[in-house]
Design a protein around this motif. Structure first.
Motif, PDB file in Angstrom:
ATOM      1  N   GLU A  69       0.824  -1.193  -0.085  1.00 47.94           N
ATOM      2  CA  GLU A  69      -0.149   0.072   0.055  1.00 47.94           C
ATOM      3  C   GLU A  69       0.750   1.087  -0.176  1.00 47.94           C
ATOM      4  N   LYS A  70       1.845   1.168   0.650  1.00 45.38           N
ATOM      5  CA  LYS A  70       2.765   2.482   0.547  1.00 45.38           C
ATOM      6  C   LYS A  70       3.339   2.597  -0.754  1.00 45.38           C
ATOM      7  N   ALA A  74       3.132   5.860  -3.069  1.00 44.34           N
ATOM      8  CA  ALA A  74       4.196   6.809  -3.407  1.00 44.34           C
ATOM      9  C   ALA A  74       3.928   7.089  -4.958  1.00 44.34           C
ATOM     10  N   ILE A  75       3.376   6.027  -5.642  1.00 41.57           N
ATOM     11  CA  ILE A  75       3.081   6.154  -7.026  1.00 41.57           C
ATOM     12  C   ILE A  75       1.883   7.285  -7.620  1.00 41.57           C
ATOM     13  N   VAL A  76       1.042   7.425  -6.700  1.00 45.92           N
ATOM     14  CA  VAL A  76       0.102   8.525  -6.819  1.00 45.92           C
ATOM     15  C   VAL A  76       0.471   9.806  -6.512  1.00 45.92           C
ATOM     16  N   LEU A  77       1.288   9.846  -5.362  1.00 45.91           N
ATOM     17  CA  LEU A  77       1.770  11.151  -5.006  1.00 45.91           C
ATOM     18  C   LEU A  77       2.634  11.705  -5.913  1.00 45.91           C
ATOM     19  N   ARG A  78       3.489  10.722  -6.578  1.00 47.41           N
ATOM     20  CA  ARG A  78       4.322  11.303  -7.460  1.00 47.41           C
ATOM     21  C   ARG A  78       3.668  11.850  -8.870  1.00 47.41           C
ATOM     22  N   ILE A 138      -6.873  11.150   2.581  1.00 50.70           N
ATOM     23  CA  ILE A 138      -6.465   9.871   1.842  1.00 50.70           C
ATOM     24  C   ILE A 138      -6.556   8.656   2.525  1.00 50.70           C
ATOM     25  N   THR A 139      -7.188   7.910   1.694  1.00 50.24           N
ATOM     26  CA  THR A 139      -7.370   6.603   2.104  1.00 50.24           C
ATOM     27  C   THR A 139      -6.840   5.369   1.429  1.00 50.24           C
ATOM     28  N   VAL A 140      -6.031   4.474   1.580  1.00 55.81           N
ATOM     29  CA  VAL A 140      -5.267   3.485   0.924  1.00 55.81           C
ATOM     30  C   VAL A 140      -5.870   2.127   1.375  1.00 55.81           C
TER      31      VAL A 140
END
Length: 218
Positions: A69-70, A74-78, A138-140
């Motif tokens: 999930e982390k 990280a991909i989404v934040l990038r 943010i929900t993952v």
């Protein structure tokens, strides 16, 4: 699930990364490090793992994330980071999607695939040169990342009117409520569903719906 306070998180520097797509005065290191390490412009390499310190700065609804999930977060934040008006990186954004990946602008019902994905970021920058997004919650959940945010910026560009002609920006400040849903598979985005509050966005831009004419027609 215990929710955190609704503090704003920014994802860029100075004016804020999509505020976090992306915001405000204090930058969030989470997105910036995910962008810089090790993903180069136009690269499809996975971003650097988010540290506990970076995660602590994010408005997560649940902080007990798995390693998988982390990595997805990280991909989404990038992707938010490279969509920031001050440093747009179209190739990296496009390369984060699978070959058949799709970006759905849900309210108008428009889908972008393949090379068309590359038109999204320049279009937004063409409207708001300083476009950024403020991430509020943010929900993952496994391969799904859900985000409540605001798209913010200065309307200093031009909007093509459906009736012909253009609406020219006069520096109006825009703050549009938005909900984004990212679906990933094996480190790539398969579907990105974006729900933008266009009524609020257009109102901020000085474009109002002509309800009187609609009533007259009926």
């Amino acid at each position: 699930m215990k929710l955190l306070s609704r503090k704003s998180i920014t994802v860029a520097t100075a004016i804020a990364v999509l505020g976090g797509l992306s915001v405000a005065a204090m930058p969030s290191q989470a997105a910036s490090s995910a962008h810089k390490n090790p993903a180069h412009h136009g690269s499809s390499a996975a971003p650097a793992p988010l540290t506990d310190r970076e995660l602590a700065k994010l408005p997560l609804t649940d902080r007990h994330l798995t390693k998988h999930e982390k990595a997805n977060l990280a991909i989404v934040l990038r992707d938010y980071y490279v969509a920031e008006g001050s440093h747009i990186d179209v190739p990296t954004f496009v390369n984060s999607f699978t070959k058949d990946g799709v970006f759905n602008d849900m309210v108008p019902g428009v889908a972008y695939r393949g090379e068309a994905l590359g038109s999204v970021l320049p279009y937004m920058k063409g409207l708001f040169s300083d476009v950024h997004r403020e991430l509020k919650r943010i929900t993952v959940n496994g391969d799904t990342v859900s985000i409540e945010l605001s798209i913010q910026g200065t309307f200093d560009g031009q909007l093509q009117a459906p009736t012909g002609g253009v609406v020219k920006g006069k520096g109006q400040k825009v703050d549009a409520p938005t909900a984004d849903f990212w679906y990933l598979r094996n480190g790539k985005v398969t579907t990105f569903n974006c729900f933008v509050g266009y009524s609020k966005m257009y109102s901020d831009m000085g474009v109002d719906f002509d309800w009187a004419s609609a009533v007259d027609r009926h």
